[in-house]
Design a protein around this motif. Structure first.
Motif, short mmCIF file in Angstrom:
data_model
loop_
_atom_site.label_atom_id
_atom_site.label_comp_id
_atom_site.label_asym_id
_atom_site.label_seq_id
_atom_site.Cartn_x
_atom_site.Cartn_y
_atom_site.Cartn_z
N GLY A 274 0.79 -1.23 0.00
CA GLY A 274 0.00 0.00 0.00
C GLY A 274 0.82 1.27 0.00
N ASP A 276 2.16 2.87 -2.45
CA ASP A 276 1.80 3.76 -3.55
C ASP A 276 0.59 4.62 -3.17
N TRP A 277 -0.37 4.02 -2.48
CA TRP A 277 -1.55 4.79 -2.03
C TRP A 277 -1.12 5.85 -1.03
N VAL A 278 -0.21 5.50 -0.11
CA VAL A 278 0.28 6.47 0.86
C VAL A 278 1.02 7.61 0.16
N LEU A 280 0.44 8.84 -2.71
CA LEU A 280 -0.51 9.73 -3.38
C LEU A 280 -1.24 10.64 -2.41
N HIS A 281 -1.41 10.21 -1.15
CA HIS A 281 -2.26 10.94 -0.22
C HIS A 281 -1.49 11.59 0.93
#
Length: 348
Positions: A274, A276-278, A280-281
Motif C-alpha cells: 500500500g 503507492d496509495w500512501v 498519493l495521499h
C-alpha cells in the motif's frame, strides 16, 4: 545556486544524516542490551532489570556509567597499541556498515531532493562484506595483543568461523544478485517495491544468510569465540572499562545493522504493501518517515528473533559448528545459486 554553495549544502546534508544514523544506531544498540535482559528474564520466568528508572529503562545508562568509571587496565606483557586498536577497530567497523544502507525513500521538496542514504555506491554489497571482514580483525588483534592463551584460542576460533560462514553467506547472496542484476543496495530495495520481496523468491538463500548472520555476530548458539565454559571470556578476557564496553557495544551494533541488512535484502527494506496509495495521499516527508519506521520495525523484529534464539538453543560444539558451515551450508548455497541461475536463464 553556485557550485560552492551546492557543495557546502551537500556536505551539511550528509553530516546531518550521518549524525542521525550514528545516534540512532547507538541508541538502538544501547537499549538492545536492556531488551536482551528483559527477554532473558521473561523466558526464564524472572523480572530482569527493574531498579534504574521505570521498568529498568535507565539500566543501559547505568551500565555505561559503570564501564566509564572502572579502572583502565592494560596487561604488562601486552602489545599496548594493538591492545587499544582491537576494540577501536571493532567499534569503527560496526558503525561504518550503515553508510550504504538506504534507510528510507528520498523525498523531494522545493529546495531539492534529500536522500536517506549516506553513500549510494554501485558495489554496496561488496562494501558491506569488506567492512564485515575487517571487523573480525578487531577481535583477532585484541585477542593476540592480550598475550593470553585463552584469548589467542578465541582469535583462532573467530577467524576460522568467519572464513567458514562468509563463504556460504557470499554464495547465498550471489543468487539474490542474479535476480536483482545489481550490487547496489538502493537498486535491490527498489526492485522489491510494494510487497515484491526477495524472501518469496529466495527462501533457501534467506535461511542460509540468516544462519551465517548468527555465526558472523558470534551470538549463541555460535558464540564459540567467547564461550565462558572453555575460554573464560574469550577475546575480551583481559579487557576492562570502555575497551571492554566497545567490544560488547560493537556486538549489539552489529546485530542491529545485520537486522537492517536482512530486512533490506530479503524483506523489501522500507517497502510495504500500500505504499503507492500512501505516496498519493501524504506529503513527501511523511512518506519518507513512514518508510524509515517500516524498516526499523522489521529490524527490531529480527533483533528480538536473535534474542529468542540465544535464550532457546544451546551452544554448538566447535566441530559441529565447522561441519554445519562446510558440509551443509556451502553445498546448500551452491545448489541454491545453480538453481537460481537455471531459472533466470530459462525465464530470459
Amino acid at each position: 545556486m553556485s557550485l560552492l554553495a551546492f557543495t557546502f549544502s551537500f556536505i551539511i546534508e550528509k553530516i546531518i544524516l550521518i549524525s542521525v544514523i550514528l545516534g540512532g544506531s547507538l541508541g538502538i544498540a544501547m537499549y538492545s542490551t536492556w531488551a536482551e535482559r528483559k527477554v532473558a528474564a521473561i523466558m526464564q520466568d524472572r523480572k530482569g532489570p527493574n531498579r534504574a528508572g521505570p521498568f529498568g529503562f535507565l539500566q543501559p545508562l547505568a551500565d555505561g556509567l559503570k564501564l566509564f568509571m572502572k579502572e583502565e587496565i592494560i596487561p604488562s606483557f601486552s602489545s599496548k597499541f594493538i591492545f587499544i586498536l582491537g576494540p577501536s577497530l571493532a567499534m569503527l567497523m560496526a558503525l561504518i556498515t550503515s553508510a550504504v544502507i538506504p534507510w528510507g525513500p528520498s523525498f523531494v521538496s522545493d529546495k531539492g531532493s534529500f536522500s536517506l542514504q549516506v553513500a549510494d555506491i554501485n558495489i554496496g554489497v561488496l562494501f558491506v562484506f569488506g567492512v564485515v571482514s575487517l571487523g573480525v580483525y578487531g577481535i583477532m588483534l585484541g585477542a593476540w595483543a592480550s598475550n593470553n592463551k585463552f584469548s589467542l584460542l578465541s582469535a583462532l576460533r573467530a577467524a576460522s568461523q568467519a572464513i567458514s560462514y562468509e563463504l556460504a553467506m557470499g554464495i547465498s547472496l550471489i543468487a539474490l544478485i542474479m535476480l536483482s542484476g545489481s550490487l547496489s543496495l538502493n537498486d535491490i530495495v527498489a526492485n522489491q517495491h510494494g510487497i515484491n520481496w526477495y524472501i518469496f523468491k529466495q527462501p533457501l538463500g534467506f535461511l542460509i544468510f540468516l544462519v551465517c548472520a548468527f555465526a558472523e555476530l558470534n551470538r549463541a548458539p555460535f558464540d564459540m569465540a567467547e564461550c565462558e565454559s572453555e575460554l573464560i571470556g574469550g577475546y575480551h578476557t583481559e579487557f576492562s572499562s570502555m575497551k571492554l564496553g566497545f567490544y560488547l557495544f560493537a556486538e549489539y551494533i552489529n546485530m542491529f545493522i545485520s537486522s537492517v541488512l536482512i530486512s533490506t535484502l530479503y524483506f523489501g527494506g522500507y517497502n510495504y504493501p500500500g505504499m503507492d496509495w500512501v505516496a498519493l495521499h501524504a506529503s513527501p516527508i511523511l512518506v519518507s518517515v513512514i518508510g524509515v519506521l517500516v524498516l526499523l520495525a522489521k529490524a527490531i523484529a529480527f533483533i528480538l528473533f536473535f534474542m529468542f534464539i540465544r535464550w532457546t538453543l544451546p551452544r554448538f560444539r566447535y566441530d559441529q559448528l565447522m561441519n554445519l558451515g562446510w558440509k551443509n551450508l556451502i553445498p546448500l548455497a551452491l545448489f541454491n545459486m545453480l538453481l537460481t541461475a537455471a531459472i533466470v536463464l530459462a525465464l530470459n
